[in-house]
Design a protein around this motif. Structure first.
Motif: not given
Ligand SMILES: [Zn+2]
Length: 214
Positions: A167-187
């Motif tokens: 349900g969460d929503f994320e907005e990213a643009d040119e200024s954002v550099e990130h490296r998401p890690i998926v939680s361990d329990d589920e896809a």
């Protein structure tokens, strides 16, 4: 479902005004399906716009102006969902407003990462797709050449900006550099509208950039 991350007011106002492009509109509409607070906010923006219209001096309108305006406001609302026909390749848990669109096959784009494109005619330079990360997957570090809207449909990921769950929503643009890690329990399955290109960086990026056309 507790939602912690919402679209910006600017995005919601653009959505309410009907000026958001179709690709991003679908991701925002899918969040609204699940979020009372943002539905209320959009109604508020629509009322403000309506009041401003009332304050304008009267002008002559064409006979079908009201019908056209109502159709536009309806946009991707309940009416569109009702018209949507059930597709055999429908992904479980996919928001109702996406049911009318054709889905591509899941394809491998990197270790633990698959994507499935959603064919949205008229989305122009904004691409809409599902992204699936296996549990514990560290997604390639990346930045953006345009904006990226993401709605988490299932599972969760985290990065420097916090934890993002269903349900969460994320907005990213040119200024954002990130490296998401998926939680361990589920896809984690996300719905993404991407304008421009993802620019992968770091070691994984160097490996994947030649293969991944995102
Ligand atoms: Zn919200």
């Amino acid at each position: 479902m507790t939602i912690h991350h919402h679209p910006s007011n600017e995005t919601l106002a653009t959505y309410a005004a009907g000026t958001l492009d179709l690709g991003r509109r679908l991701v925002v509409a899918s969040h609204l399906d699940r979020c009372d607070a943002c539905r209320k906010a959009v109604r508020g923006f629509e009322q403000v716009a309506g009041t401003m219209l009332e304050d304008l001096p009267p002008t002559t309108m064409s006979a079908d102006a009201l019908a056209r305006t109502l159709a536009r406001i309806d946009g991707l609302g309940a009416d569109e969902s009702r018209r949507a026909s059930f597709r055999e390749d429908f992904e479980p848990g996919l928001p109702a407003c996406l049911r009318r669109y054709e889905l591509g096959r899941w394809r491998w784009i990197g270790p633990g990462v698959e994507m499935r494109s959603i064919v949205v005619p008229g989305a122009n330079d904004v691409r809409v797709f599902l992204l699936k990360g296996a549990p514990g997957t560290r997604l390639p570090q990346h930045s953006h050449s345009g904006t990226e809207l993401t709605l988490i449909l299932d599972g969760a990921y985290a990065h420097e900006g916090g934890r993002f769950g269903a349900g969460d929503f994320e907005e990213a643009d040119e200024s954002v550099e990130h490296r998401p890690i998926v939680s361990d329990d589920e896809a984690c399955i996300c719905l993404v509208a991407l304008e421009g290109r993802l620019k992968l960086s770091g070691f994984m990026g160097a490996l994947l950039n030649p293969f991944v056309r995102l």
